[in-house]
Design a protein around this motif. Structure first.
Motif, PDB file in Angstrom:
ATOM      1  N   CYS A 177       0.834  -1.218   0.000  1.00 52.20           N
ATOM      2  CA  CYS A 177       0.000   0.000   0.000  1.00 52.20           C
ATOM      3  C   CYS A 177       0.864   1.261   0.000  1.00 52.20           C
ATOM      4  O   CYS A 177       0.569   2.229  -0.705  1.00 52.20           O
ATOM      5  N   TYR A 178       1.949   1.251   0.787  1.00 52.17           N
ATOM      6  CA  TYR A 178       2.833   2.416   0.838  1.00 52.17           C
ATOM      7  C   TYR A 178       3.488   2.655  -0.522  1.00 52.17           C
ATOM      8  O   TYR A 178       3.615   3.801  -0.978  1.00 52.17           O
ATOM      9  N   ALA A 179       3.908   1.575  -1.185  1.00 47.02           N
ATOM     10  CA  ALA A 179       4.552   1.717  -2.497  1.00 47.02           C
ATOM     11  C   ALA A 179       3.579   2.299  -3.519  1.00 47.02           C
ATOM     12  O   ALA A 179       3.912   3.241  -4.250  1.00 47.02           O
ATOM     13  N   ARG A 192       7.670  11.755  -2.577  1.00 44.89           N
ATOM     14  CA  ARG A 192       7.352  10.474  -1.973  1.00 44.89           C
ATOM     15  C   ARG A 192       7.571  10.572  -0.461  1.00 44.89           C
ATOM     16  O   ARG A 192       8.251  11.481   0.025  1.00 44.89           O
ATOM     17  N   PHE A 193       6.977   9.637   0.256  1.00 40.88           N
ATOM     18  CA  PHE A 193       7.121   9.582   1.705  1.00 40.88           C
ATOM     19  C   PHE A 193       7.911   8.343   2.101  1.00 40.88           C
ATOM     20  O   PHE A 193       7.859   7.308   1.422  1.00 40.88           O
ATOM     21  N   ASP A 197       7.033   7.138   7.859  1.00 44.41           N
ATOM     22  CA  ASP A 197       6.469   8.454   8.154  1.00 44.41           C
ATOM     23  C   ASP A 197       5.083   8.270   8.780  1.00 44.41           C
ATOM     24  O   ASP A 197       4.171   7.740   8.134  1.00 44.41           O
ATOM     25  N   PRO A 198       4.890   8.711  10.033  1.00 43.39           N
ATOM     26  CA  PRO A 198       3.617   8.455  10.723  1.00 43.39           C
ATOM     27  C   PRO A 198       2.415   9.121  10.057  1.00 43.39           C
ATOM     28  O   PRO A 198       1.311   8.561  10.059  1.00 43.39           O
ATOM     29  N   MET A 203      -2.515   8.279   6.804  1.00 45.29           N
ATOM     30  CA  MET A 203      -3.327   8.582   5.625  1.00 45.29           C
ATOM     31  C   MET A 203      -3.653   7.313   4.842  1.00 45.29           C
ATOM     32  O   MET A 203      -4.805   7.082   4.448  1.00 45.29           O
ATOM     33  N   VAL A 204      -2.640   6.490   4.622  1.00 50.17           N
ATOM     34  CA  VAL A 204      -2.840   5.263   3.852  1.00 50.17           C
ATOM     35  C   VAL A 204      -3.775   4.314   4.591  1.00 50.17           C
ATOM     36  O   VAL A 204      -4.677   3.724   3.991  1.00 50.17           O
ATOM     37  N   GLU A 205      -3.579   4.176   5.884  1.00 46.74           N
ATOM     38  CA  GLU A 205      -4.422   3.275   6.672  1.00 46.74           C
ATOM     39  C   GLU A 205      -5.872   3.748   6.682  1.00 46.74           C
ATOM     40  O   GLU A 205      -6.808   2.942   6.558  1.00 46.74           O
TER      41      GLU A 205
END
Length: 498
Positions: A177-179, A192-193, A197-198, A203-205
């Motif tokens: 998901c992060y990628a 990119r993050f 990065d919390p 945000m992704v979660e």
């Protein structure tokens, strides 16, 4: 005399009413005959007791076998026309694109965007935002080498993340998901993050949870009875996620706005802000380039671009662990054609089996089984049936991707669906995971590039197996149901091949 006139008038009125009643009954009966068939609904509940809200697509697919490719169902008081089978869905979305091209903005979709943005909007605003998004994403490299470079760099970061587990079983959901999110972040925000990065993680979660909850039974019930909203914990949790992500997005946009240079466009947000500034300087009124459209377009693209790609890539890896003999053939082809160098997009034409495996993963995963609901833009007669303007329509993609008249083995993982007798890759018209017509996924080209580069990079470097103690046969492919269908939460082993 007066009494006679009164009686005559009354009798005449009765005759007129009877004639009108007979005419109306005849008209209603005739109209009903031309409407799509379907199961008889109950008062208030409609056909809710005849379907499984946890797998509504499967229930509708079963009903289509009884009532045909165009049928009516009532979800509570809401009338829905369901389109089933490749030929019917294509005819509606492509041949009748105008009539079937509006978006059905359900209560929850309206709560999300209030009619702004791209995914859940209609009319001139939607047309302009979609046109702008297509042009801008293309300008930032959709299908070009600049996007390929961004994705390849993210492939490197993802493989490094996988290496940390040294072949031990782990849940790859977050890393994937992060990628995928970072690709959208590069296009939306120009950066990119780091995976740790919390703010990025949150945000992704929240996006992931939002998509899951949107397809849950309580939200389906809310769409039927919106007055229940504040009484449903699921609705409250969902709106909390949406509002928090909206605020996080506004903060990023504000930072970009402070450093905006119209002569040096860094990302989608810059392009939007520059267009907005130019229109304001030209004193053009009623512009669609306002903050609500910006925030909602960004959140729409970010969430949709992340979830669909990440979901599909996860399914690809589960399928490889489930079918090791197919994984063997993919890796043999990669070794023979590419070797140890980085795979490039131009290699796709020389990797037909690998390409077929990716396509078959998309087909069988069927991650958006009912597409996003459509709405009839004007009265239409379709396949002999009258469908009224404003009617909600479900293009049942499950019935397209599993159409027995189009696929030799629709319920089996079979890469040969996309290969000819000589082993060359062949396109199939019924391959429609991105939907079709006016509402086809606008990031289709970018998604195809991401899937190809991520999948091949990972298969070059790792062999994917079930966790210790679990055999391939024991890997259950029953999806986790949300607005999209996710693979079961398995921990897989990524065993280094180098």
């Amino acid at each position: 005399m007066l009494e006679f006139l009164f009686q005559s008038t009354t009798l005449g009125a009765i005759v007129v009413l009877l004639v009108l009643h007979l005419f109306y009954s005849s008209f209603s009966s005739q109209e009903k005959k031309t409407e799509p068939p379907g199961p008889k609904p109950l008062p208030l509940l409609g056909n809710l007791l005849q379907v499984d809200l946890k797998r509504l697509d499967n229930s509708l697919f079963d009903l289509s076998k009884k009532y045909g490719p165009v049928f009516t169902i009532y979800l509570g008081l809401q009338k829905v026309v369901v389109l089933a089978g490749y030929r019917t869905v294509k005819q509606a979305l492509v041949n009748h694109a105008e009539e079937f091209g509006d978006r059905a903005v359900t209560p929850i979709f309206y709560d999300f965007n209030k009619g702004h943005g791209i995914l859940f909007s209609n009319g001139d605003s939607w047309k302009e935002m979609r046109r702008f998004a297509l042009t801008t994403i293309k300008d930032f490299g959709m299908g070009k080498r600049i996007s390929e470079g961004i994705i390849i760099e993210e492939c490197r970061c993802l493989t490094e993340e996988f290496k940390q587990y040294e072949g031990k079983a782990f849940d790859n959901t977050q890393a994937i998901c992060y990628a995928a999110s970072n690709i959208m972040s590069a296009i939306m925000f120009g950066k990119r993050f780091e995976y740790k990065d919390p703010v990025f993680q949150a945000m992704v979660e929240k996006d992931h949870e939002t998509i899951r909850l949107t397809g849950s039974a309580p939200i389906l019930i809310y769409n039927l009875f919106p007055c229940l909203g504040h009484f449903l914990k699921t609705w409250r949790d969902l709106m909390k996620n949406v509002e928090e992500n909206r605020e996080d997005t506004k903060i990023i946009i504000a930072d970009l706005k402070e450093t905006l240079n119209p002569e040096m466009c860094r990302c989608f947000v810059d392009a939007f802000l520059t267009r907005k500034l130019n229109l304001e300087e030209s004193e053009i009124k009623d512009s669609h380039y306002h903050d609500d459209n910006l925030v909602n377009s960004v959140t729409n693209l970010f969430a949709a671009g992340t979830d669909t790609t990440a979901n599909t890539l996860q399914w690809c890896l589960v399928f490889m662990a489930k079918y090791p003999y197919i994984q063997d053939q993919v890796q043999e082809e990669l070794t023979r054609v590419v070797g140890s160098r980085q795979v490039r997009v131009e290699d796709r034409k020389n990797l037909p089996y690998t390409d077929a495996v990716i396509h078959e993963s998309q087909r069988l995963a069927n991650i958006v089984p009912m597409a996003v609901p459509h709405k009839i833009s004007r009265d239409v007669t379709f396949q002999g049936y009258f469908i009224k303007e404003g009617t909600t329509v479900f293009p049942l993609l499950t019935s397209v991707l599993y159409d027995e008249s189009e696929w030799e083995t629709p319920h089996t993982f079979n890469p040969s669906h996309f290969l000819d007798e000589e082993g060359k890759f062949v396109r199939r018209d019924a391959f429609m995971p991105f939907s079709a017509g006016r509402r086809v996924c606008l990031g289709l080209s970018l998604a195809r590039m991401e899937l190809f580069l991520f999948f091949t990079s990972l298969l070059q470097r790792f062999r994917f197996t079930p966790p210790p103690g679990v055999s391939e046969d024991e890997l259950d492919l029953t999806p986790v149901v949300g607005f999209t269908l996710s693979p079961p939460a398995y921990e897989l082993c990524a065993v280094s091949r180098q």
